[in-house]
Motif scaffolding. Structure first.
Motif, PDB file in Angstrom:
ATOM      1  N   GLU A  39       0.835  -1.212   0.000  1.00 47.00           N
ATOM      2  CA  GLU A  39       0.000   0.000   0.000  1.00 47.00           C
ATOM      3  C   GLU A  39       0.868   1.259   0.000  1.00 47.00           C
ATOM      4  OE1 GLU A  39      -3.879  -0.805   2.605  1.00 47.00           O
ATOM      5  OE2 GLU A  39      -2.031  -1.480   3.583  1.00 47.00           O
ATOM      6  N   ILE A  40       1.982   1.206   0.745  1.00 45.11           N
ATOM      7  CA  ILE A  40       2.900   2.361   0.757  1.00 45.11           C
ATOM      8  C   ILE A  40       3.442   2.607  -0.651  1.00 45.11           C
ATOM      9  CG2 ILE A  40       5.103   3.221   1.623  1.00 45.11           C
ATOM     10  CD1 ILE A  40       4.563   1.651   4.218  1.00 45.11           C
ATOM     11  N   ALA A  41       3.830   1.525  -1.332  1.00 42.59           N
ATOM     12  CA  ALA A  41       4.370   1.666  -2.690  1.00 42.59           C
ATOM     13  C   ALA A  41       3.320   2.285  -3.615  1.00 42.59           C
ATOM     14  CB  ALA A  41       4.822   0.304  -3.217  1.00 42.59           C
ATOM     15  N   ARG A  42       2.055   1.864  -3.480  1.00 44.38           N
ATOM     16  CA  ARG A  42       0.995   2.434  -4.334  1.00 44.38           C
ATOM     17  C   ARG A  42       0.799   3.918  -4.026  1.00 44.38           C
ATOM     18  NH1 ARG A  42      -1.423  -2.693  -3.656  1.00 44.38           N
ATOM     19  NH2 ARG A  42      -2.677  -2.015  -1.890  1.00 44.38           N
ATOM     20  N   PHE A  43       0.871   4.276  -2.737  1.00 44.44           N
ATOM     21  CA  PHE A  43       0.740   5.687  -2.355  1.00 44.44           C
ATOM     22  C   PHE A  43       1.884   6.500  -2.964  1.00 44.44           C
ATOM     23  CE2 PHE A  43       0.677   9.454   0.193  1.00 44.44           C
ATOM     24  CZ  PHE A  43      -0.593   9.571   0.732  1.00 44.44           C
ATOM     25  N   MET A  44       3.093   5.946  -2.901  1.00 38.73           N
ATOM     26  CA  MET A  44       4.253   6.639  -3.463  1.00 38.73           C
ATOM     27  C   MET A  44       4.131   6.807  -4.978  1.00 38.73           C
ATOM     28  SD  MET A  44       7.265   4.754  -1.248  1.00 38.73           S
ATOM     29  CE  MET A  44       8.618   5.446  -2.212  1.00 38.73           C
ATOM     30  N   GLU A  45       3.491   5.833  -5.623  1.00 40.66           N
ATOM     31  CA  GLU A  45       3.343   5.885  -7.078  1.00 40.66           C
ATOM     32  C   GLU A  45       2.524   7.096  -7.515  1.00 40.66           C
ATOM     33  OE1 GLU A  45       1.554   2.395  -8.615  1.00 40.66           O
ATOM     34  OE2 GLU A  45       2.138   2.798 -10.695  1.00 40.66           O
ATOM     35  N   ILE A  66      10.325  -0.241  -2.300  1.00 40.61           N
ATOM     36  CA  ILE A  66      10.277   1.067  -1.619  1.00 40.61           C
ATOM     37  C   ILE A  66      11.692   1.607  -1.408  1.00 40.61           C
ATOM     38  CG2 ILE A  66       9.687   2.190   0.565  1.00 40.61           C
ATOM     39  CD1 ILE A  66       7.296   0.220   0.716  1.00 40.61           C
ATOM     40  N   GLU A  67      12.592   0.754  -0.923  1.00 41.43           N
ATOM     41  CA  GLU A  67      13.937   1.233  -0.595  1.00 41.43           C
ATOM     42  C   GLU A  67      14.711   1.645  -1.850  1.00 41.43           C
ATOM     43  OE1 GLU A  67      16.096   0.186   2.557  1.00 41.43           O
ATOM     44  OE2 GLU A  67      14.722  -1.215   3.495  1.00 41.43           O
ATOM     45  N   PHE A  68      14.644   0.849  -2.901  1.00 43.19           N
ATOM     46  CA  PHE A  68      15.343   1.234  -4.128  1.00 43.19           C
ATOM     47  C   PHE A  68      14.759   2.531  -4.685  1.00 43.19           C
ATOM     48  CE2 PHE A  68      17.007  -3.214  -4.546  1.00 43.19           C
ATOM     49  CZ  PHE A  68      18.334  -2.868  -4.730  1.00 43.19           C
ATOM     50  N   ALA A  69      13.437   2.655  -4.645  1.00 38.70           N
ATOM     51  CA  ALA A  69      12.793   3.862  -5.179  1.00 38.70           C
ATOM     52  C   ALA A  69      13.189   5.093  -4.351  1.00 38.70           C
ATOM     53  CB  ALA A  69      11.270   3.683  -5.180  1.00 38.70           C
ATOM     54  N   LEU A  70      13.230   4.943  -3.038  1.00 40.90           N
ATOM     55  CA  LEU A  70      13.614   6.059  -2.168  1.00 40.90           C
ATOM     56  C   LEU A  70      15.022   6.546  -2.494  1.00 40.90           C
ATOM     57  CD1 LEU A  70      12.292   4.825   1.311  1.00 40.90           C
ATOM     58  CD2 LEU A  70      11.390   6.745  -0.015  1.00 40.90           C
ATOM     59  N   ARG A 326      11.439   4.747   5.007  1.00 43.23           N
ATOM     60  CA  ARG A 326      12.192   3.503   5.150  1.00 43.23           C
ATOM     61  C   ARG A 326      11.919   2.850   6.514  1.00 43.23           C
ATOM     62  NH1 ARG A 326      17.194   5.263   4.503  1.00 43.23           N
ATOM     63  NH2 ARG A 326      17.391   4.651   2.317  1.00 43.23           N
ATOM     64  N   ALA A 327      11.911   3.667   7.556  1.00 40.49           N
ATOM     65  CA  ALA A 327      11.663   3.127   8.903  1.00 40.49           C
ATOM     66  C   ALA A 327      10.264   2.531   8.999  1.00 40.49           C
ATOM     67  CB  ALA A 327      11.845   4.235   9.944  1.00 40.49           C
ATOM     68  N   ILE A 328       9.295   3.179   8.383  1.00 35.39           N
ATOM     69  CA  ILE A 328       7.922   2.658   8.421  1.00 35.39           C
ATOM     70  C   ILE A 328       7.830   1.332   7.667  1.00 35.39           C
ATOM     71  CG2 ILE A 328       5.561   3.069   7.636  1.00 35.39           C
ATOM     72  CD1 ILE A 328       6.154   6.113   8.059  1.00 35.39           C
ATOM     73  N   ALA A 329       8.397   1.289   6.458  1.00 32.75           N
ATOM     74  CA  ALA A 329       8.318   0.068   5.649  1.00 32.75           C
ATOM     75  C   ALA A 329       9.011  -1.101   6.355  1.00 32.75           C
ATOM     76  CB  ALA A 329       8.944   0.315   4.276  1.00 32.75           C
ATOM     77  N   LEU A 345      10.429   7.603  14.063  1.00 32.45           N
ATOM     78  CA  LEU A 345      10.296   8.668  13.077  1.00 32.45           C
ATOM     79  C   LEU A 345      10.760  10.014  13.612  1.00 32.45           C
ATOM     80  CD1 LEU A 345       6.751   7.821  11.651  1.00 32.45           C
ATOM     81  CD2 LEU A 345       8.968   6.839  11.041  1.00 32.45           C
ATOM     82  N   VAL A 346      11.215  10.848  12.683  1.00 35.89           N
ATOM     83  CA  VAL A 346      11.514  12.244  13.013  1.00 35.89           C
ATOM     84  C   VAL A 346      10.314  13.060  12.550  1.00 35.89           C
ATOM     85  CG1 VAL A 346      13.030  14.216  12.624  1.00 35.89           C
ATOM     86  CG2 VAL A 346      13.982  11.904  12.770  1.00 35.89           C
TER      87      VAL A 346
END
Length: 348
Positions: A39-45, A66-70, A326-329, A345-346
């Protein structure tokens, strides 16, 4: 653009303001905490990460995607800024972005120390510094810390790491090596810096970053149980602590906060320092320190909108976005609770 020509802060800062407006906010992070990696990846998309998610989606999934995209997006954003900048501004930004070379060196060393697979280490690299692909590849190919050091011959990190290696072997902790990398980065960042009206705020921010890094390192050492005097790993260049003072303050987080509150940072960091005082763990204290530095850079960028400060503030804010996602994923993948993830998180 390039290091030649006249500085163009008006143009670069206008484009950076636009990018900053597209960053995720704290409410978005709270939504992410309730999502799974897919779901995170879809949101990022549906955000500024669309290009990276689409390009990598056929080869990776979940946390890897997610990590590679970040990391790919982070490198692209910072390379774009260098493309926009000219003259002195370009030099100041390029100097600061060398921090990602330091990040990659420490990531390679940590990977070997923890016997982490190469593909996992590669995921964590951020190709936004000065190292070319061949240098980065040699870091990844190294199977021992000595090989990492050999691969850095001819860079600012080679000699300091060799000198720190005996301390690493004696103590068994990575602090001597990581500190050697940080010291090399900051010493070269300040070395030869011509300070005038255009760069005064840049130097002010670097002072603050070094002060906060010293505070964090001292607390880590004090709580690691290793028989190491924090003053031995003091990074010169800040203005808040001497090496001897830092050893004493590392034993008392309360006194450390009081020292920061009474310093030149105090007026601009009152709310962040309140959080710092309430932090009940080393992780909480470190997150509060990061938030305080972020707030400080933001205040400099607001007060001096035609300096390099807004760019530095954006770089920190973008890093914060990447680190939070990254921390969330990773937290979701590891089955951590929402409260446990939020503690990582910060959030301002």
């Amino acid at each position: 653009m390039s290091a030649t020509g006249s500085s163009n802060p008006e143009y670069v800062n206008a484009r950076v303001r636009s990018r900053r407006g597209a960053l995720f906010d704290d409410e978005d992070y709270r939504k992410f905490v309730r999502m799974g990696p897919a779901e995170i990846a879809r949101f990022m998309e549906e955000s500024t990460y669309e290009e990276e998610i689409n390009a990598l989606g056929a080869r990776f999934s979940g946390v890897d995607l997610i990590e590679f995209a970040l990391n790919r997006n982070l490198a692209k954003q910072f390379n774009d800024i260098l493309d926009w900048a000219n003259g002195r501004l370009y030099d100041l930004i390029a100097r600061y972005l060398r921090k990602f070379d330091a990040w990659n060196v420490k990531t390679a060393i940590r990977g070997i120390y923890a016997d982490t697979p190469r593909e996992v280490v590669e995921t964590d690299l951020i190709r936004a510094g000065e190292f070319d692909d061949r240098r980065t590849e040699r870091l990844l190919e190294a199977t021992t810390i000595e090989e990492v050091i050999d691969s850095l011959d001819g860079t600012i990190y080679g000699r300091p790491l060799r000198e720190a290696y005996d301390d690493y072997e004696e103590s068994g902790v990575l602090v001597p090596l990581e500190n050697a990398v940080d010291r090399a980065f900051y010493e070269n960042l300040l070395d030869g810096l011509v300070v005038d009206e255009a760069t005064e705020q840049y130097r002010e921010f670097l002072y603050a970053e070094i002060d906060f890094r010293n505070a964090r390192n001292a607390l880590r050492l004090a709580r690691s149980g290793a028989d190491i005097d924090p003053s031995e790993y003091y990074i010169p260049g800040g203005r808040l602590f001497s090496a001897a003072e830092l050893s004493q303050l590392a034993q008392s987080p309360d006194e450390l906060v009081t020292r920061i509150r009474d310093s030149v940072y105090g007026d601009r960091l009152s709310s962040a320092l309140d959080e710092l005082e309430q932090a009940d763990s080393l992780i909480g204290f470190e997150r509060a320190l990061e938030a305080a530095l972020l707030e400080y850079s933001g205040s400099l960028g607001h007060v001096f909108p035609l300096s390099v400060s807004p760019v530095i503030s954006y770089i920190l804010a973008k890093e914060r976005e990447v680190e939070n996602i990254r921390a969330i994923a990773r937290g979701r993948e590891a089955g951590l609770t929402e409260d446990e993830i939020e503690a990582e998180l910060v959030i301002l």
